[in-house]
Design a protein around this motif. Structure first.
Motif, PDB file in Angstrom:
ATOM      1  N   UNK A  97      58.158   5.175  30.894  1.00 63.12           N
ATOM      2  CA  UNK A  97      57.184   4.112  31.119  1.00 63.12           C
ATOM      3  C   UNK A  97      57.272   3.560  32.549  1.00 63.12           C
ATOM      4  N   UNK A  98      58.483   3.521  33.095  1.00 60.11           N
ATOM      5  CA  UNK A  98      58.632   3.062  34.472  1.00 60.11           C
ATOM      6  C   UNK A  98      57.918   3.979  35.444  1.00 60.11           C
ATOM      7  N   UNK A  99      57.944   5.282  35.178  1.00 63.62           N
ATOM      8  CA  UNK A  99      57.229   6.217  36.026  1.00 63.62           C
ATOM      9  C   UNK A  99      55.722   6.061  35.905  1.00 63.62           C
ATOM     10  N   UNK A 100      55.260   5.758  34.696  1.00 65.35           N
ATOM     11  CA  UNK A 100      53.816   5.606  34.477  1.00 65.35           C
ATOM     12  C   UNK A 100      53.308   4.251  34.977  1.00 65.35           C
ATOM     13  N   UNK A 101      54.098   3.204  34.800  1.00 59.39           N
ATOM     14  CA  UNK A 101      53.649   1.861  35.173  1.00 59.39           C
ATOM     15  C   UNK A 101      53.962   1.506  36.623  1.00 59.39           C
ATOM     16  N   UNK A 102      55.000   2.089  37.169  1.00 60.89           N
ATOM     17  CA  UNK A 102      55.431   1.737  38.518  1.00 60.89           C
ATOM     18  C   UNK A 102      56.600   0.770  38.465  1.00 60.89           C
ATOM     19  N   UNK A 103      57.353   0.750  39.543  1.00 58.17           N
ATOM     20  CA  UNK A 103      58.567  -0.066  39.590  1.00 58.17           C
ATOM     21  C   UNK A 103      58.285  -1.548  39.435  1.00 58.17           C
ATOM     22  N   UNK A 104      57.334  -2.096  40.192  1.00 55.71           N
ATOM     23  CA  UNK A 104      57.117  -3.540  40.202  1.00 55.71           C
ATOM     24  C   UNK A 104      56.554  -4.047  38.883  1.00 55.71           C
ATOM     25  N   UNK A 105      55.652  -3.295  38.281  1.00 53.97           N
ATOM     26  CA  UNK A 105      55.108  -3.734  36.994  1.00 53.97           C
ATOM     27  C   UNK A 105      56.169  -3.638  35.900  1.00 53.97           C
ATOM     28  N   UNK A 106      57.025  -2.613  35.978  1.00 54.13           N
ATOM     29  CA  UNK A 106      58.124  -2.480  35.009  1.00 54.13           C
ATOM     30  C   UNK A 106      59.079  -3.661  35.133  1.00 54.13           C
ATOM     31  N   UNK A 107      59.441  -4.020  36.348  1.00 51.84           N
ATOM     32  CA  UNK A 107      60.323  -5.181  36.555  1.00 51.84           C
ATOM     33  C   UNK A 107      59.658  -6.473  36.103  1.00 51.84           C
ATOM     34  N   UNK A 108      58.355  -6.587  36.335  1.00 51.35           N
ATOM     35  CA  UNK A 108      57.621  -7.776  35.899  1.00 51.35           C
ATOM     36  C   UNK A 108      57.633  -7.896  34.377  1.00 51.35           C
ATOM     37  N   UNK A 109      57.443  -6.788  33.685  1.00 54.40           N
ATOM     38  CA  UNK A 109      57.462  -6.808  32.211  1.00 54.40           C
ATOM     39  C   UNK A 109      58.845  -7.199  31.704  1.00 54.40           C
ATOM     40  N   UNK A 110      59.878  -6.598  32.268  1.00 54.18           N
ATOM     41  CA  UNK A 110      61.248  -6.887  31.817  1.00 54.18           C
ATOM     42  C   UNK A 110      61.605  -8.349  32.080  1.00 54.18           C
ATOM     43  N   UNK A 111      61.300  -8.858  33.270  1.00 59.54           N
ATOM     44  CA  UNK A 111      61.602 -10.263  33.586  1.00 59.54           C
ATOM     45  C   UNK A 111      60.730 -11.216  32.768  1.00 59.54           C
ATOM     46  N   UNK A 112      59.465 -10.865  32.587  1.00 62.33           N
ATOM     47  CA  UNK A 112      58.561 -11.732  31.822  1.00 62.33           C
ATOM     48  C   UNK A 112      58.974 -11.868  30.369  1.00 62.33           C
ATOM     49  N   UNK A 113      59.346 -10.753  29.751  1.00 67.92           N
ATOM     50  CA  UNK A 113      59.768 -10.846  28.349  1.00 67.92           C
ATOM     51  C   UNK A 113      61.108 -11.575  28.229  1.00 67.92           C
ATOM     52  N   UNK A 114      61.962 -11.431  29.230  1.00 69.29           N
ATOM     53  CA  UNK A 114      63.226 -12.181  29.215  1.00 69.29           C
ATOM     54  C   UNK A 114      62.995 -13.678  29.289  1.00 69.29           C
TER      55      UNK A 114
END
Length: 157
Positions: free
Chosen positions: A21-38
């Motif tokens: 999913x990180x490859x499909x979404x990109x690094x910044x969006x993946x980090x945003x999802x992880x931080x946002x859900x946290x």
């Protein structure tokens, strides 16, 4: 052994999901999802404490079975903890547990699994055999109560 396998497979699934999913979404969006859900998980945990305690008190005050509400609050707390943990699988399971119909299914299945008969908080608490015992009581001040010659055994004299 199945629990050990679960603990071994869970991180591998999380890593595979991060890569895919990180490859499909990109690094910044993946980090945003992880931080946002946290952050969402932390907010839910902070609000949960007082609200669940108040709901339990209200249910007990209305003489309703508090087990359904306690199970519901516990599942919301588990969902919030799963949201705080980094990973797409934990976020997905945590988001599922935030849905009331999913929590209702989990609470009822756990109630059946452990043999608890009354898990609905919208019904008055009842004995497991369905018999309702109704009664009244009067509190007697021990200093001003008349002394009986035949104590019942239920009071202290």
């Amino acid at each position: 052994m199945p629990v050990f396998m679960l603990f071994m497979l869970w991180p591998l699934v999380e890593i595979a999901l991060f890569v895919t999913l990180g490859g499909a979404l990109g690094l910044w969006f993946t980090l945003l999802v992880v931080l946002g859900t946290g952050i969402l998980g932390i907010v839910i945990l902070r609000r949960l404490g007082y609200r669940s305690a108040e709901r339990l008190r209200v249910e007990m005050g209305r003489l309703h079975d508090p087990l359904g509400e306690a199970g519901n609050s516990l599942l919301v707390a588990i969902a919030a903890i799963l949201l705080v943990l980094p990973g797409f699988l934990t976020d997905f399971i945590g988001a599922l547990l935030l849905l009331p119909p999913v929590r209702a299914v989990v609470v009822s299945s756990l109630a059946r699994r452990f043999g608890v008969h009354s898990m609905r908080s919208d019904q008055p608490a009842r004995r497991s055999d369905g018999i309702v015992i109704d009664g009244e009581f009067v509190e007697i001040d021990p200093e001003n109560s008349p002394k009986t010659t035949h104590p019942s055994g239920w009071t202290r004299h």
